[in-house]
Design a protein around this motif. Structure first.
Motif, PDB file in Angstrom:
ATOM      1  N   THR A 368       6.171 -24.214 -72.446  1.00  8.89           N
ATOM      2  CA  THR A 368       6.605 -23.279 -71.403  1.00  8.89           C
ATOM      3  C   THR A 368       5.429 -22.424 -70.952  1.00  8.89           C
ATOM      4  OG1 THR A 368       8.802 -23.160 -72.372  1.00  8.89           O
ATOM      5  CG2 THR A 368       8.189 -21.380 -70.856  1.00  8.89           C
ATOM      6  N   LEU A 369       5.272 -22.307 -69.644  1.00  5.46           N
ATOM      7  CA  LEU A 369       4.138 -21.536 -69.121  1.00  5.46           C
ATOM      8  C   LEU A 369       4.430 -20.034 -69.178  1.00  5.46           C
ATOM      9  CD1 LEU A 369       3.116 -23.656 -65.989  1.00  5.46           C
ATOM     10  CD2 LEU A 369       2.009 -23.578 -68.236  1.00  5.46           C
ATOM     11  N   ILE A 370       3.444 -19.294 -69.621  1.00  2.55           N
ATOM     12  CA  ILE A 370       3.520 -17.832 -69.602  1.00  2.55           C
ATOM     13  C   ILE A 370       2.316 -17.297 -68.843  1.00  2.55           C
ATOM     14  CG2 ILE A 370       4.764 -17.731 -71.793  1.00  2.55           C
ATOM     15  CD1 ILE A 370       2.108 -16.818 -73.099  1.00  2.55           C
ATOM     16  N   ALA A 371       2.405 -16.045 -68.394  1.00  2.12           N
ATOM     17  CA  ALA A 371       1.299 -15.398 -67.671  1.00  2.12           C
ATOM     18  C   ALA A 371       0.701 -14.334 -68.595  1.00  2.12           C
ATOM     19  CB  ALA A 371       1.807 -14.776 -66.375  1.00  2.12           C
ATOM     20  N   PRO A 372      -0.309 -14.698 -69.400  1.00  3.07           N
ATOM     21  CA  PRO A 372      -0.777 -13.794 -70.463  1.00  3.07           C
ATOM     22  C   PRO A 372      -1.557 -12.583 -69.957  1.00  3.07           C
ATOM     23  CG  PRO A 372      -2.152 -15.739 -70.388  1.00  3.07           C
ATOM     24  CD  PRO A 372      -1.045 -15.967 -69.407  1.00  3.07           C
ATOM     25  N   TYR A 373      -2.073 -12.645 -68.737  1.00  2.85           N
ATOM     26  CA  TYR A 373      -2.751 -11.461 -68.175  1.00  2.85           C
ATOM     27  C   TYR A 373      -1.676 -10.638 -67.455  1.00  2.85           C
ATOM     28  CZ  TYR A 373      -6.954 -14.107 -69.268  1.00  2.85           C
ATOM     29  OH  TYR A 373      -7.938 -14.815 -69.934  1.00  2.85           O
ATOM     30  N   ASN A 374      -0.779 -10.087 -68.228  1.00  2.00           N
ATOM     31  CA  ASN A 374       0.460  -9.564 -67.654  1.00  2.00           C
ATOM     32  C   ASN A 374       0.345  -8.159 -67.080  1.00  2.00           C
ATOM     33  OD1 ASN A 374       0.044  -8.879 -70.376  1.00  2.00           O
ATOM     34  ND2 ASN A 374       2.140  -8.156 -70.557  1.00  2.00           N
ATOM     35  N   ASP A 375      -0.824  -7.536 -67.209  1.00  2.00           N
ATOM     36  CA  ASP A 375      -1.004  -6.193 -66.645  1.00  2.00           C
ATOM     37  C   ASP A 375      -2.202  -6.196 -65.694  1.00  2.00           C
ATOM     38  OD1 ASP A 375      -1.326  -3.574 -66.003  1.00  2.00           O
ATOM     39  OD2 ASP A 375      -1.290  -2.827 -68.068  1.00  2.00           O
ATOM     40  N   PRO A 376      -1.946  -6.221 -64.375  1.00  2.00           N
ATOM     41  CA  PRO A 376      -3.073  -6.315 -63.427  1.00  2.00           C
ATOM     42  C   PRO A 376      -4.048  -5.145 -63.526  1.00  2.00           C
ATOM     43  CG  PRO A 376      -0.974  -5.969 -62.283  1.00  2.00           C
ATOM     44  CD  PRO A 376      -0.644  -6.244 -63.707  1.00  2.00           C
ATOM     45  N   LYS A 377      -3.592  -4.027 -64.073  1.00  2.00           N
ATOM     46  CA  LYS A 377      -4.507  -2.877 -64.200  1.00  2.00           C
ATOM     47  C   LYS A 377      -5.640  -3.170 -65.192  1.00  2.00           C
ATOM     48  CE  LYS A 377      -1.392   0.254 -65.228  1.00  2.00           C
ATOM     49  NZ  LYS A 377      -0.143  -0.547 -65.080  1.00  2.00           N
ATOM     50  N   LEU A 378      -5.452  -4.199 -66.005  1.00  2.00           N
ATOM     51  CA  LEU A 378      -6.470  -4.527 -67.003  1.00  2.00           C
ATOM     52  C   LEU A 378      -7.439  -5.604 -66.520  1.00  2.00           C
ATOM     53  CD1 LEU A 378      -4.219  -4.532 -70.204  1.00  2.00           C
ATOM     54  CD2 LEU A 378      -5.646  -2.687 -69.300  1.00  2.00           C
ATOM     55  N   ILE A 379      -7.270  -6.009 -65.258  1.00  2.00           N
ATOM     56  CA  ILE A 379      -8.204  -6.981 -64.661  1.00  2.00           C
ATOM     57  C   ILE A 379      -9.130  -6.212 -63.722  1.00  2.00           C
ATOM     58  CG2 ILE A 379      -8.409  -9.036 -63.208  1.00  2.00           C
ATOM     59  CD1 ILE A 379      -5.630  -9.880 -64.214  1.00  2.00           C
TER      60      ILE A 379
END
Lengths: 438, 110
Positions: A368-379
């Protein structure tokens, strides 16, 4: 503080049960005695007097401010052999040179700047303005660089904290100071062609060694080490060529303030060959991000101004727009995510404790695909480069903190040499011929 | 001319310089804590085996637990994962150990 340790053979991670059983029934890696006996011994042998009444280590003894006078040759040897350098020759911190360096700030030499330790929760050392100036001299810096170096020192962050995983650091400078000391934010900003970038980055390394007490094999156990530790990707953001808000303004500072921001991570991927044409830079970046374990969900992009312009043309009006797209569209199978040892170590406990989204992710089928960079403020995105190609660097670096450079300026004007030292400026193809005969 | 250069270089190398110590000042540790008294024996005692969270640590402690069961069955072991990750404090577990255990073995690597 004394503790009793027993040492298994290494590594432990990834070993089958049969090998771990051999470890338990085998010998202590350090003493050579049976490991189980060592463990039982540690629990049952009477305490020594030092264990009952611990005393400070000898390293905590007061040190003299000045070293014994010697020749330049002997002192260069002393600094290298003591482990006080990065292995390269230094500028010896003589009384005259340090006094001159101290003209680069209005702060008193004996003012405490901060504390640093490369070992997490280890034994900290404190340092004064003078100690920072000493290390700045050693790095080859001039007084005009001291405010930036003091700002880095004031964060208390070592460039490479101790970890067997071999950390790297990054220092990004924003604001007017960039131009005042001729930092490079453009062509080859991350290459060794700019005096300010070089000496400031090196000063952070020397401060980490001498003020953070980095001692290889003692306080520092980086297994492979990291070549970025020599200069820590020190450069400036190319605010003038960027179509987006400068990094320090994103963090709430005025554009007119001079700020240094420090980052920490491990890995850098160059987008070489992917120029935002066949496949959009966002999609290419998402592919690169999948190569990282997404620890703490952080990422930092070092992006040529041409990439930023291209993305803006594609509708990404802000850096945050790009970060949001990456956060939503960078997806990996849950099995890949949980298969990373660092994720197992840091996030499995959170999943077990019911912390979301880890608790949910832990129960998903492996494919199952997940989106591990789940907080855009941390990019994070920092615009750096000379617009010779629309390329970028994708890193797993985490933004740590920012510090004011202006706080450390001298009263009046920046202390600048009568003829400041400047390397050749990176002006590409200024005559339109790029060196090609007509 | 060559002789002059050699001479000045030698002079430079012989000249004494005074330089600063580049090291920071160790921060004085305010409180040094004595280690807990040791046990006379592990027989009849409860020993906690606590994995702090580095990958592989728990699996190693499972083997250590099994070793105690085989070789020292009179010693009761309790295998625990420390809540949170290795850099987080776990005061509830520390209290449980003080209350329930005679000793503790931490697995601090992986």
């Amino acid at each position: 503080m004394p503790l009793r340790f027993s040492f298994t053979p290494y590594p432990v991670v990834g070993m089958p049960a049969s090998r771990l059983r051999e470890y338990v029934e085998g010998n202590d890696r350090v003493t050579g005695s049976p490991l189980a006996s060592e463990i039982i011994h540690a629990l049952t042998k009477s305490l020594t007097s030092e264990e009952q009444k611990p005393v400070p280590r000898p390293s905590a003894a007061p040190r003299t401010r000045l070293l014994e006078a010697d020749t330049e040759e002997n002192l260069q040897r002393l600094f290298i052999e003591k482990g006080w350098t990065d292995g390269l020759p230094i500028v010896l911190p003589t009384e005259d040179r340090v006094a001159e360096m101290l003209e680069g700030t209005s702060h008193a030499p004996d003012e405490i700047v901060g504390q640093m330790a490369v070992a997490h929760r280890g034994e900290y050392t404190s340092y004064t303005v003078e100690k920072v100036a000493i290390n700045a001299v050693m790095a080859g810096a001039r007084p005009e660089h001291l405010p930036v170096i003091l700002a880095i020192a004031s964060t208390g962050n070592p460039a490479f904290p101790s970890s067997t995983t071999s950390f790297a650091g990054m220092a990004i400078v924003n604001g007017p100071i960039r131009g005042e000391i001729a930092m490079n934010a453009g062509l080859g900003a991350l290459s060794p062609f700019n005096f300010a970038n070089s000496v400031i980055g090196r000063a952070w390394t020397l401060m980490t060694i001498n003020l953070g007490n980095a001692r290889l094999g003692d306080t520092l156990l980086a297994s492979t080490g990291h070549n970025l530790n020599y200069n820590n990707m020190c450069c400036a953001e190319n605010e003038e060529a960027s179509v987006w808000e400068p990094f320090h303004a994103q963090k709430g500072f005025s554009r007119d303030e001079s700020i240094v921001s420090v980052f920490r991570g491990w890995s850098v991927i160059n987008s070489m060959g992917a120029a935002n044409s066949i496949r959009p830079a966002t999609e290419e970046t998402a592919i690169m991000l999948k190569a990282f374990p997404a620890l703490h969900s952080v990422a930092t992009l070092i992006m040529d101004p041409l990439v930023a312009k291209g993305l803006k043309d594609q509708g990404f009006q802000t850096k945050q727009d790009v970060a949001r797209w990456l956060s939503e569209n960078t997806k990996v199978p849950a099995g890949q995510y949980w298969g990373a040892d660092v994720i197992y170590a840091f996030n499995r406990p959170l999943a077990r404790a019911g912390v979301e989204p880890y608790a949910t992710w832990a129960n998903l089928p492996a494919d199952t695909l997940i989106a591990p960079y789940n907080d855009p403020k941390l990019i994070n995105i920092v615009v750096v480069g000379g617009e010779s190609n629309p390329l970028w660097l994708t890193t797993d670096f985490r933004y740590v903190t920012s510090a004011s450079v202006d706080k450390w300026r001298p009263a009046g004007r920046l202390k600048r040499d009568a003829r400041p030292i400047r390397m050749p400026a990176g002006v590409a193809c200024s005559d339109g011929l790029c060196g090609i005969p007509s | 001319m060559a002789q002059t250069i050699t001479s000045s270089r030698s002079t430079l190398h012989r000249a004494l310089q005074t330089v600063f110590d580049p090291l920071g000042t160790p921060v004085e540790t305010k409180k040094y804590i004595s280690m807990a008294p040791r046990l006379d024996t592990l027989e009849g005692k409860t020993i906690y085996l606590v994995d702090v969270g580095f990958a592989g640590g728990y699996e190693f402690l499972e083997q250590l637990r099994d070793w105690f069961a085989r070789r020292m069955p009179q010693t009761r072991t309790v295998l625990k994962r420390k809540p949170g990750n290795m850099f987080m404090d776990s005061p509830d577990l520390w209290e449980e150990i003080k209350r329930e255990a005679h000793g503790v073995i931490f697995g601090v690597g992986g």
